[in-house]
Scaffold this active site. Structure first.
Site, PDB file in Angstrom:
ATOM      1  N   ASN A  94       0.697  -0.865  -0.452  1.00 20.06           N
ATOM      2  CA  ASN A  94       0.227  -0.177   0.257  1.00 20.06           C
ATOM      3  C   ASN A  94       0.854   1.354  -0.046  1.00 20.06           C
ATOM      4  OD1 ASN A  94      -2.119   2.354   0.715  1.00 20.06           O
ATOM      5  ND2 ASN A  94      -3.027   0.402   1.158  1.00 20.06           N
ATOM      6  N   ASP A  95       1.410   1.240   0.964  1.00 16.82           N
ATOM      7  CA  ASP A  95       2.046   3.098   0.962  1.00 16.82           C
ATOM      8  C   ASP A  95       3.513   3.085   0.260  1.00 16.82           C
ATOM      9  OD1 ASP A  95      -0.286   3.987   2.615  1.00 16.82           O
ATOM     10  OD2 ASP A  95       1.051   3.313   4.989  1.00 16.82           O
ATOM     11  N   VAL A  96       3.939   1.999   0.513  1.00 16.29           N
ATOM     12  CA  VAL A  96       5.007   1.356  -0.118  1.00 16.29           C
ATOM     13  C   VAL A  96       5.383   2.334  -1.871  1.00 16.29           C
ATOM     14  CG1 VAL A  96       6.605   0.247   1.282  1.00 16.29           C
ATOM     15  CG2 VAL A  96       5.561  -0.294  -0.711  1.00 16.29           C
ATOM     16  N   THR A  97       3.792   2.619  -2.497  1.00 16.15           N
ATOM     17  CA  THR A  97       3.695   2.274  -4.227  1.00 16.15           C
ATOM     18  C   THR A  97       2.802   3.633  -3.847  1.00 16.15           C
ATOM     19  OG1 THR A  97       0.970   1.006  -3.867  1.00 16.15           O
ATOM     20  CG2 THR A  97       2.866  -0.326  -3.961  1.00 16.15           C
ATOM     21  N   PHE A 129      -0.934   2.006   7.038  1.00 14.13           N
ATOM     22  CA  PHE A 129      -0.452   3.151   8.305  1.00 14.13           C
ATOM     23  C   PHE A 129      -0.529   3.869   8.701  1.00 14.13           C
ATOM     24  CE2 PHE A 129       3.715   3.905   8.005  1.00 14.13           C
ATOM     25  CZ  PHE A 129       4.253   3.066   7.306  1.00 14.13           C
TER      26      PHE A 129
END
Length: 469
Positions: free
Chosen positions: A395-398, A435
């Site tokens: 999620n956040d890493v993309t 997160f």
């Protein structure tokens, strides 16, 4: 054998064990040599423990043998039964027990000296205090971290009123108790007070941290457990324990630094920022209303057609892959694509999963070739030349907002450039945020297709559809 000969043999064995530890750590840097590095380190520990038991003039071995048998049983069961998704929890427990062991040994050395009427010098008293404080807070802090990751403790930050003032007061009180103990080691009540305060501090410093930040906390507590062991080494005048503890302390700090840099956040922000509420599955519905930002939802047959015509595919695994235990299905799908002539690689973000290397180990379990695993720096420039990027649970890493939105909590965090691929297929249960609590802009890109559902079931559907093409 003369005492000097025994001393020389012990020193030589400790040097050999130290070399094995350092070599093992070096070999852990590469997946190809990681297993051998782990075995070397284990051999070094076996040598160190064996020599220590033979050198310390132990009168009775009954309790030691019982501990070895119990520890062996627990270790074997843990290695065999604990899932890779729960590896961070296992590391947290090991950190806690390591800190507890160091604190217990240091405290018992002081109590034994007092019972025998022996004088405890200032250096020994200082190292005992350091070991007890660090080891005690490591124990309770690690248990809270375990509880948050395991779902036994709420993952949301628990923010007590005036928590920073309270923590500062407790730290000052613990240091005061340590000062009293150093001034007069016979005052055992100071030892008890110091340990009790440190146990409470461990709880209070971890409770306000969100569950998704627990991997960073675990890495830091891993460092603390090493420092506690090194301090106990000074108490026991055992060079091997000092060396091993120092290696663990240093490697834990380095790992902590790697993770915070990969998140573009400071350690202070992690520990005191009350940031990092874990992603909750199913918070948002996959159904998008007319007032919501549009997403392009697809089914398995449509996604299979896109993959079937791709010449280059990059899989981007995240914690959702680990939760769904879909690594074997991903490898099967990748093999099908390669058989159709496509080039397949895997993009691994440093904080994908719940600790660095989590995704690498998970994919290695499914026999994914090591040379197909690419870290962020290796793969990012290639997304522009990639036909399809398949995001599985990340999620956040993309999230492109990390590059474009200066007001985003993740702004500046290095991300995988999935949005630059010609097409992206995102496998996710819902549109729930990660997160960081921010919406993933990738989901709304024109070239992004959302395949909602459990990752394992979705990939199995893709495999079935690919066979029909």
């Amino acid at each position: 054998m003369a005492d000097q000969d025994i001393l020389n043999l012990t020193s030589a064995a400790y040097i050999l064990a130290s070399v094995l530890f350092i070599t093992g750590l070096l070999w852990l840097r590469s997946p190809e040599t990681a297993r051998s590095g782990n075995r070397l380190s284990a051999l070094g520990m076996l040598i160190a423990v064996t020599v220590t038991l033979l050198d310390r003039e132990i009168i009775t071995y009954e309790w030691i043998i019982a501990g070895i048998v119990l520890g062996t049983i627990v270790g074997v069961l843990a290695a065999r039964l604990v899932q890779l998704t729960a590896m961070p929890q296992l590391v947290a427990v090991f950190n806690g027990f390591g800190g507890a062991a160091s604190a217990t040994v240091a405290a018992s050395d002081l109590l034994q000296a007092n019972d025998a009427g022996d004088e405890v010098n200032t250096v020994a008293a200082v190292t005992i205090a350091a070991s007890v404080i660090i080891g005690s807070l490591t124990l309770t802090g690690s248990l809270i971290a375990f509880g948050k990751l395991q779902g036994l403790v709420p993952s949301q930050p628990l923010l007590l009123p005036g928590r920073h003032v309270l923590n500062a007061a407790l730290v000052l009180a613990a240091l005061t108790a340590a000062g009293v103990l150093i001034a007069d080691p016979s005052l055992e009540v100071a030892l008890i007070a110091m340990a009790a305060l440190a146990l409470l501090i461990g709880v209070l410093i971890v409770i306000p941290i969100g569950g998704a930040d627990m991997p960073v906390v675990i890495a830091l507590l891993n460092s603390y457990s090493g420092l506690a062991a090194a301090a106990t080494g000074f108490v026991l005048e055992n060079n091997m324990l000092i060396i091993a503890g120092s290696l663990v302390g240093a490697s834990g700090l380095i790992l902590t630094r790697i993770m915070t840099r990969a998140m573009n956040r400071s350690l202070g922000n992690v520990m005191f920022g009350s940031f990092g509420v874990a992603d909750s599955t199913g918070v948002h519905s996959a159904n998008v209303s007319a007032t919501d930002r549009p997403v392009r939802a697809v089914n398995a047959p449509e996604a299979a057609i896109v993959l079937g015509y791709a010449n280059s595919v990059v899989f981007v695994p995240g914690y959702g892959l680990a939760v769904a235990q879909a690594q074997h299905q991903v490898r099967e799908l990748a093999d099908m694509l390669k058989n159709r002539g496509a080039t397949v690689r895997y993009a691994i973000h440093p904080v994908a999963g719940r600790m660095p290397g989590h995704m690498n180990v998970l994919l290695a379990e499914a026999d994914v070739p090591y040379d197909e695993l690419k870290d962020l720096d290796e793969i990012n420039a290639d997304f522009k030349r990639t036909d399809v990027a398949v995001v599985v649970g990340a999620n956040d890493v993309t999230n492109p907002a990390a590059r474009t939105d200066r007001f985003s909590p993740i702004y500046g965090m290095p991300i995988l450039n999935v949005d630059q691929a010609r097409s992206a297929i995102v496998l996710k249960r819902s549109l729930a945020s990660g997160f960081a609590g921010v919406e993933n802009e990738l989901f709304h890109n024109e070239n992004t297709m959302m395949l909602f559902g459990d990752a394992k079931a979705s990939i199995e559907e893709l495999i079935s559809e690919m066979k029909e093409l």
